[in-house]
Design an enzyme around this catalytic site. Structure first.
Site, PDB file in Angstrom:
ATOM      1  N   TYR A  24      18.106   0.344 -23.157  1.00 53.89           N
ATOM      2  CA  TYR A  24      17.263  -0.573 -23.937  1.00 53.89           C
ATOM      3  C   TYR A  24      17.263  -0.295 -25.436  1.00 53.89           C
ATOM      4  O   TYR A  24      16.583  -0.992 -26.188  1.00 53.89           O
ATOM      5  CB  TYR A  24      15.827  -0.541 -23.401  1.00 53.89           C
ATOM      6  N   HIS A  29      13.243  -6.218 -27.611  1.00 54.46           N
ATOM      7  CA  HIS A  29      11.968  -5.805 -27.018  1.00 54.46           C
ATOM      8  C   HIS A  29      11.583  -4.379 -27.412  1.00 54.46           C
ATOM      9  O   HIS A  29      10.448  -3.968 -27.168  1.00 54.46           O
ATOM     10  CB  HIS A  29      12.085  -5.898 -25.490  1.00 54.46           C
ATOM     11  N   TYR A  74       7.463   1.422 -19.007  1.00 52.25           N
ATOM     12  CA  TYR A  74       8.082   0.097 -19.145  1.00 52.25           C
ATOM     13  C   TYR A  74       7.038  -0.863 -19.722  1.00 52.25           C
ATOM     14  O   TYR A  74       5.834  -0.686 -19.570  1.00 52.25           O
ATOM     15  CB  TYR A  74       8.708  -0.436 -17.845  1.00 52.25           C
ATOM     16  N   ASN A  76       5.703  -3.859 -19.311  1.00 51.24           N
ATOM     17  CA  ASN A  76       4.625  -4.597 -18.651  1.00 51.24           C
ATOM     18  C   ASN A  76       3.446  -3.724 -18.243  1.00 51.24           C
ATOM     19  O   ASN A  76       2.397  -4.245 -17.893  1.00 51.24           O
ATOM     20  CB  ASN A  76       5.163  -5.338 -17.418  1.00 51.24           C
ATOM     21  N   ASP A 101       7.367  -6.447 -30.704  1.00 50.16           N
ATOM     22  CA  ASP A 101       8.253  -7.535 -31.105  1.00 50.16           C
ATOM     23  C   ASP A 101       7.501  -8.858 -30.956  1.00 50.16           C
ATOM     24  O   ASP A 101       6.521  -8.952 -30.222  1.00 50.16           O
ATOM     25  CB  ASP A 101       9.500  -7.542 -30.216  1.00 50.16           C
TER      26      ASP A 101
END
Length: 197
Positions: A24, A29, A74, A76, A101
């Protein structure tokens, strides 16, 4: 520049949102993580101590002792780390600064806000749920909208910055780190006046 002053107990949480792992790195994000890395680099401090479901370190930024955080949960589930740390340090929501973001802002544009809704951002939504309020300051870094209306939003925010886009974002990340320092040292109103525009 190396800070010789040792920070006292954290008075602020400064949380960058993103997803952990090399896969990532430099994705849209993960802008929040990149801003935390920028702040840490300026203080010559690695943010790598695993605590409160996040990679952390304490630093003196804008004259305030802060806990820099990159949640490892993560995106969420970011609120799990933020809620746990806020309770541990007894930090009220108005001293929890979240950097994320924002696909509704043009790439590289900043928006400093005192509070507000999640605006569809799942990381912010989860933090609101765990803090029990949306009354916390945040710095949003624009990553631009989807290139095509029918393209998938998840694919877009998990795509990497490359070429000129990456150079533009490096400048935006530096400005966002400046905005963090301004907000901590001079308050939200001053940061909004200087960096929203």
């Amino acid at each position: 520049m190396f800070s010789w002053k040792r920070p006292g107990p954290a008075e602020w949480l400064v949380v960058g949102l993103g997803n952990p792992g090399p896969k990532y790195e430099w994705t849209r994000h993960n802008v929040g993580f990149l801003v935390i890395d920028q702040l840490a680099d300026r203080e010559n401090l690695p943010v790598q101590r695993l605590k409160h479901k996040a990679l952390t370190n304490t630093a003196l930024i804008g004259g305030k002792p802060v806990l820099l955080m990159k949640p490892t949960t993560y995106m969420n589930l970011s609120g799990e780390a933020v809620g746990e740390a806020a309770r541990f340090y007894k930090i009220p929501p108005d001293r929890v600064l979240v950097i994320s973001d924002d696909v509704s802002l043009p790439q590289g544009k900043l928006r400093v806000r005192r509070s507000g809704s999640a605006g569809g951002h799942n990381g912010l939504k989860n933090i609101i749920a765990h803090l029990g309020t949306d009354q916390f300051p945040r710095i949003k870094v624009g990553v631009g909208g989807k290139p095509h209306p029918d393209s998938d939003m998840a694919d877009w925010v998990l795509s990497k910055f490359t070429g000129p886009d990456r150079q533009a974002m490096e400048a935006a990340i530096a400005r966002a780190a400046d905005a963090v320092t301004c907000l901590l040292s001079q308050g939200v109103d001053q940061a909004m006046a200087r960096y929203n525009g």
